[in-house]
Design an enzyme around this catalytic site. Structure first.
Site, PDB file in Angstrom:
ATOM      1  CG  ASP A  83      38.864  91.861  59.226  1.00  0.00           C
ATOM      2  OD1 ASP A  83      38.725  90.977  58.396  1.00  0.00           O
ATOM      3  OD2 ASP A  83      38.035  92.791  59.550  1.00  0.00           O
TER       4      ASP A  83
HETATM    5  N1  URA Z   1      33.644  93.629  58.426  1.00  0.00           N
HETATM    6  C1  URA Z   1      34.927  94.254  59.005  1.00  0.00           C
HETATM    7  O1  URA Z   1      35.796  95.404  58.890  1.00  0.00           O
HETATM    8  N2  URA Z   1      35.355  93.042  59.455  1.00  0.00           N
HETATM    9  C2  URA Z   1      34.869  92.308  60.070  1.00  0.00           C
HETATM   10  O2  URA Z   1      35.162  91.029  59.776  1.00  0.00           O
HETATM   11  C3  URA Z   1      34.082  92.227  58.468  1.00  0.00           C
HETATM   12  C4  URA Z   1      33.475  93.243  58.162  1.00  0.00           C
END
Ligand code: URA
Length: 236
Positions: A101
């Site tokens: 993310d």
């Molecule tokens: N899980 C998440 O919630 N976000 C990420 O960026 C990676 C794994």
């Protein structure tokens, strides 16, 4: 791979230019003019363009330490693309093997080898992803046990696969999972009534993050092959 993709990979032409040259009869494959851009070719084929034999560029495999507020997309959107900071050619050919993310930092594997990245992503090959997770509330024994055995994420048919969880402090854990569902870590902690306030990926398979935020390096041959051997041995 498709002939137009091969031409792009082995020249400076864009996809549109490559298609135009193929349709114009400028490409010879194993002695025959081929005008259909969808034609499947292999790197071992004898492919002539402009009178010269083409060799596809070797695949690239990178380890990137993703900074916060960047996105794992090839184009800048609300945040800048991770790829624009790399400073290397033909980044449009690259993709990430497992997105993070925008607000997550840490280890991202980047490549133009779709087969290799597929083996990293698919859960059946059990490639471990290790996340350092900072939480809004203290982690308790019940949540720990549930996260380890599998939790129900909203909108998913099945429980998450068993995970490893190491307590670092009351609000900090190391979570190891082999899946990569959308927002998986955040949703796992939400499922046990907690909230992720900081997320950092430290390891994927045999590759551990060993560079500063914002930097990148090519993977070593051993690192690249570690994923390939795992795939081959599991497929047997
Ligand atoms: N899980 C998440 O919630 N976000 C990420 O960026 C990676 C794994």
């Amino acid at each position: 791979m498709r002939l137009d993709k091969f031409i792009c990979k082995s020249t400076q032409l864009t996809r549109v230019e490559a298609v135009a040259r193929i349709q114009g009869g400028d490409v010879i494959v194993n002695g025959d003019v081929v005008v259909v851009e969808r034609t499947q070719v292999h790197e071992d084929n004898h492919i002539i363009f402009n009178g010269q034999r083409l060799q596809a560029r070797a695949f690239r495999y990178l380890l990137v330490h993703k900074p916060v507020d960047t996105i794992c997309s090839n184009i800048d959107e609300a945040y800048p693309s991770l790829f624009s900071g790399l400073g290397i050619a033909n980044t449009s050919e690259l993709h990430v093997a497992g997105r993070l993310d925008a607000d997550t930092t840490g280890l991202v594997l980047v490549t133009d080898d779709g087969r290799w990245s597929f083996d990293i992503i698919r859960p059946s090959l059990a490639c471990e992803k290790v996340y350092r997770v900072n939480l809004s509330q203290d982690i308790n024994d019940d949540a720990t046990a549930r996260l380890k055995s599998g939790v129900q994420l909203q909108g998913e048919a099945r429980l998450t696969l068993p995970a490893k969880l190491e307590i670092v402090g009351p609000k900090e854990v190391l979570l190891t999972i082999i899946e990569g569902k959308y927002h998986q870590v955040k949703r796992m902690f939400a499922a046990v009534g907690n909230r992720v306030i900081g997320l950092h990926r430290e390891r994927v398979g045999a590759v551990t993050l060993d560079i500063e935020e914002g930097q990148w390096r090519y993977l070593t041959a051993d690192e690249v092959n570690a994923f390939i051997s795992k795939a081959n041995s599991t497929d047997e």
